[in-house]
Design an enzyme around this catalytic site. Structure first.
Site, PDB file in Angstrom:
ATOM      1  N   SER A 138      43.949  92.457  64.489  1.00 32.70           N
ATOM      2  CA  SER A 138      45.339  92.874  64.507  1.00 32.70           C
ATOM      3  C   SER A 138      45.678  93.689  65.519  1.00 32.70           C
ATOM      4  O   SER A 138      45.029  94.360  65.950  1.00 32.70           O
ATOM      5  CB  SER A 138      45.307  93.765  62.974  1.00 32.70           C
ATOM      6  N   TYR A 151      42.328  99.257  55.655  1.00 28.58           N
ATOM      7  CA  TYR A 151      42.913  97.904  56.549  1.00 28.58           C
ATOM      8  C   TYR A 151      42.731  98.144  57.973  1.00 28.58           C
ATOM      9  O   TYR A 151      42.024  97.444  58.569  1.00 28.58           O
ATOM     10  CB  TYR A 151      44.103  97.352  56.002  1.00 28.58           C
TER      11      TYR A 151
HETATM   12  N1  LIG Z   1      50.659  89.503  58.141  1.00 24.30           N
HETATM   13  C1  LIG Z   1      50.748  90.312  59.229  1.00 24.30           C
HETATM   14  O1  LIG Z   1      51.398  90.929  59.517  1.00 24.30           O
HETATM   15  C2  LIG Z   1      49.214  90.216  59.751  1.00 24.30           C
HETATM   16  C3  LIG Z   1      49.313  91.085  61.169  1.00 24.30           C
HETATM   17  C4  LIG Z   1      48.108  91.099  61.722  1.00 24.30           C
HETATM   18  C5  LIG Z   1      46.843  90.554  61.098  1.00 24.30           C
HETATM   19  N2  LIG Z   1      46.978  89.750  59.853  1.00 24.30           N
HETATM   20  C6  LIG Z   1      45.610  89.179  59.420  1.00 24.30           C
HETATM   21  O2  LIG Z   1      45.846  87.684  59.324  1.00 24.30           O
HETATM   22  C7  LIG Z   1      45.105  87.189  58.410  1.00 24.30           C
HETATM   23  C8  LIG Z   1      45.883  86.517  57.379  1.00 24.30           C
HETATM   24  O3  LIG Z   1      46.840  87.444  56.741  1.00 24.30           O
HETATM   25  P1  LIG Z   1      48.362  86.482  55.990  1.00 24.30           P
HETATM   26  O4  LIG Z   1      49.225  87.691  56.416  1.00 24.30           O
HETATM   27  O5  LIG Z   1      48.480  85.371  56.546  1.00 24.30           O
HETATM   28  O6  LIG Z   1      47.886  86.930  54.519  1.00 24.30           O
HETATM   29  P2  LIG Z   1      48.371  86.309  53.073  1.00 24.30           P
HETATM   30  O7  LIG Z   1      49.776  85.664  53.567  1.00 24.30           O
HETATM   31  O8  LIG Z   1      48.142  87.208  52.269  1.00 24.30           O
HETATM   32  O9  LIG Z   1      47.174  85.007  53.131  1.00 24.30           O
HETATM   33  C9  LIG Z   1      45.808  85.457  53.110  1.00 24.30           C
HETATM   34  C10 LIG Z   1      45.069  84.159  52.728  1.00 24.30           C
HETATM   35  O10 LIG Z   1      43.861  84.637  52.393  1.00 24.30           O
HETATM   36  C11 LIG Z   1      43.450  84.328  51.325  1.00 24.30           C
HETATM   37  N3  LIG Z   1      42.076  84.870  50.825  1.00 24.30           N
HETATM   38  C12 LIG Z   1      42.263  86.612  50.574  1.00 24.30           C
HETATM   39  N4  LIG Z   1      41.197  86.865  50.472  1.00 24.30           N
HETATM   40  C13 LIG Z   1      40.189  86.028  50.457  1.00 24.30           C
HETATM   41  C14 LIG Z   1      38.743  85.850  50.151  1.00 24.30           C
HETATM   42  N5  LIG Z   1      38.221  86.782  49.830  1.00 24.30           N
HETATM   43  N6  LIG Z   1      38.266  84.782  50.344  1.00 24.30           N
HETATM   44  C15 LIG Z   1      39.063  83.648  50.762  1.00 24.30           C
HETATM   45  N7  LIG Z   1      40.041  83.904  51.048  1.00 24.30           N
HETATM   46  C16 LIG Z   1      40.862  84.815  50.769  1.00 24.30           C
HETATM   47  C17 LIG Z   1      44.500  83.866  50.345  1.00 24.30           C
HETATM   48  O11 LIG Z   1      44.126  83.054  49.184  1.00 24.30           O
HETATM   49  P3  LIG Z   1      43.758  83.397  47.841  1.00 24.30           P
HETATM   50  O12 LIG Z   1      44.284  84.880  47.675  1.00 24.30           O
HETATM   51  O13 LIG Z   1      43.890  82.354  46.981  1.00 24.30           O
HETATM   52  O14 LIG Z   1      42.223  83.904  48.223  1.00 24.30           O
HETATM   53  C18 LIG Z   1      45.486  83.420  51.505  1.00 24.30           C
HETATM   54  O15 LIG Z   1      45.004  82.024  51.814  1.00 24.30           O
HETATM   55  C19 LIG Z   1      44.571  88.350  57.633  1.00 24.30           C
HETATM   56  O16 LIG Z   1      42.983  88.418  58.326  1.00 24.30           O
HETATM   57  C20 LIG Z   1      45.260  89.643  57.908  1.00 24.30           C
HETATM   58  O17 LIG Z   1      44.670  90.778  58.213  1.00 24.30           O
HETATM   59  C21 LIG Z   1      48.070  89.661  59.415  1.00 24.30           C
END
Ligand SMILES: NC(=O)c1ccc[n+]([C@@H]2O[C@H](COP(=O)([O-])OP(=O)(O)OC[C@H]3O[C@@H](n4cnc5c(N)ncnc54)[C@H](OP(=O)(O)O)[C@@H]3O)[C@@H](O)[C@H]2O)c1
Length: 257
Positions: A138, A151
Site C-alpha cells: 500500500s 494495518y
Molecule cells: N482499497 C484500498 O484503498 C487499498 C489501498 C492499498 C492497498 N490495498 C490492499 O489491496 C488488497 C485488496 O484490498 P481491497 O480494497 O480490494 O479489499 P476488499 O474489497 O475488502 O476485498 C478483500 C478481498 O480479500 C478477501 N479476504 C479477506 N480476508 C481474507 C483471508 N483471510 N483469506 C482469503 N481471502 C480473504 C475478501 O473475501 P472474503 O471476505 O470472502 O474472504 C475479498 O475477496 C489488500 O491487501 C489491501 O490491503 C487496498
C-alpha cells in the site's frame, strides 16, 4: 511481466482490487484462480464469470493454505503467477486497552502471516515455472494513516519482506513485484471519506495504471497518489505524516474495539 498465457492465483480475488485484477488478467487470455473465505461470494462471482476458477481458502489458516497448494499443484501444474492480495483493515484506538488482546493482531495474521505462508507454500512451483510473485502492499507502507495503525504497520512489513524476497530470488527466474495502491474505492474503504487530501480512485483506474506498469516491467508499482506519498516521505516526512494525521484524527474510534 508477460501478461498473457499464464496461470494466475489471486488471493482475495472475490471482491475489490483482487477481482478487478482477475477480470483484467482473464480478459488478456490468462487462466485465473481466485480465493476468498466466503463460499457464497465466490459462488456469486463464479455465476457471473464462469471462466474464473474459484477455491475457498483463508490465508490466515496454515492448514487451508497447505490444502490449497496441494490442490493447485494437482489441478493447475502450470501455475506461474501468485498475487498475494487478500487483506483486511481495522480502525483502532490505541489509547485504550483492547477488549480482545488476541483479536488485536488479526490484521497481522492475514496481511503479513498470509503473505509469508502463501509465498512459502507456492515458492517451489513458482521457481519450477519461472513465475512471478505480486505482493500487494500500500501507499501507506511509506506513511501511516494513524486511524488504521496496525494495518499500516502490516503494509510497511510487506514492503520490507518483498525487498528481501526480491534479493533472495534473484537467480531463480522468479520476478518479485510489489503493487502499492493508493486509496481505492472498494469494500475496504467504504467508511473512508474523501477530502483532507484523501482521493479515492476506482479499481478500473488502478488496473489501467498498474497494467501499464506491469507491461513495462516495473517491479515497484506506485499508482496515483502512491508515488507522491513515497516521494514526500523522503523529502518532508514530518510534513506528510502530519497531513495524514489531520485526515485520520476524526476517524479514530472512540472505544478501544
Ligand atoms: N482499497 C484500498 O484503498 C487499498 C489501498 C492499498 C492497498 N490495498 C490492499 O489491496 C488488497 C485488496 O484490498 P481491497 O480494497 O480490494 O479489499 P476488499 O474489497 O475488502 O476485498 C478483500 C478481498 O480479500 C478477501 N479476504 C479477506 N480476508 C481474507 C483471508 N483471510 N483469506 C482469503 N481471502 C480473504 C475478501 O473475501 P472474503 O471476505 O470472502 O474472504 C475479498 O475477496 C489488500 O491487501 C489491501 O490491503 C487496498
Amino acid at each position: 511481466m508477460k501478461l498473457t498465457g499464464r496461470t494466475i492465483l489471486i488471493t482475495g480475488g472475490s471482491a475489490g482490487i483482487g477481482l478487478a485484477f482477475a477480470l483484467e488478467f482473464m480478459e488478456l487470455g490468462n487462466q485465473v484462480i481466485i480465493t476468498g473465505r466466503r463460499q457464497g461470494i465466490l459462488d456469486q462471482v463464479k455465476l457471473r464469470y464462469p471462466k474464473l476458477h474459484t477455491i475457498q481458502s483463508d490465508v490466515a489458516n496454515p492448514v487451508e493454505i497447505s490444502t490449497l497448494a496441494a490442490r493447485v499443484r494437482a489441478e493447475f501444474p502450470k501455475l506461474d503467477v501468485l498475487m498475494n492480495n487478500a487483506g483486511i483493515s481495522h480502525y483502532k484506538n490505541l489509547k485504550a486497552t483492547a477488549s480482545d488482546l488476541a483479536g488485536l493482531t488479526t490484521e497481522l495474521n492475514v496481511n503479513v502471516g498470509g503473505v509469508i505462508r502463501m509465498t512459502s507454500a507456492f515458492i517451489d512451483i513458482l521457481k519450477a515455472n519461472k513465475g512471478s510473485l505480486i505482493n500487494v502492499s500500500s501507499a501507506l507502507a511509506f506513511v501511516p494513516l494513524p486511524c488504521i495503525p496496525i494495518y499500516c504497520a502490516t503494509k510497511a512489513a510487506i514492503h520490507s519482506y518483498t525487498l528481501s524476497l526480491r534479493f533472495q530470488l534473484q537467480e531463480t527466474g522468479v520476478d518479485v513485484i510489489e503493487l502499492m495502491p493508493p486509496a481505492v474505492k472498494t469494500d475496504m474503504t467504504a467508511d473512508l471519506p474523501e477530502g483532507d487530501g484523501i482521493i479515492l480512485i476506482t479499481t478500473q483506474e488502478l488496473v489501467k495504471q498498474s497494467f501499464k506498469a506491469l507491461k513495462a516491467g516495473s517491479l515497484e508499482i506506485r499508482p496515483g497518489q502512491s508515488s507522491q506519498l513515497a516521494l514526500m516521505s523522503r523529502l518532508a516526512p514530518n510534513f506528510i505524516n502530519g497531513q495524514l494525521w489531520k485526515a485520520a484524527r476524526k476517524l479514530v474510534p472512540v472505544g478501544a474495539g
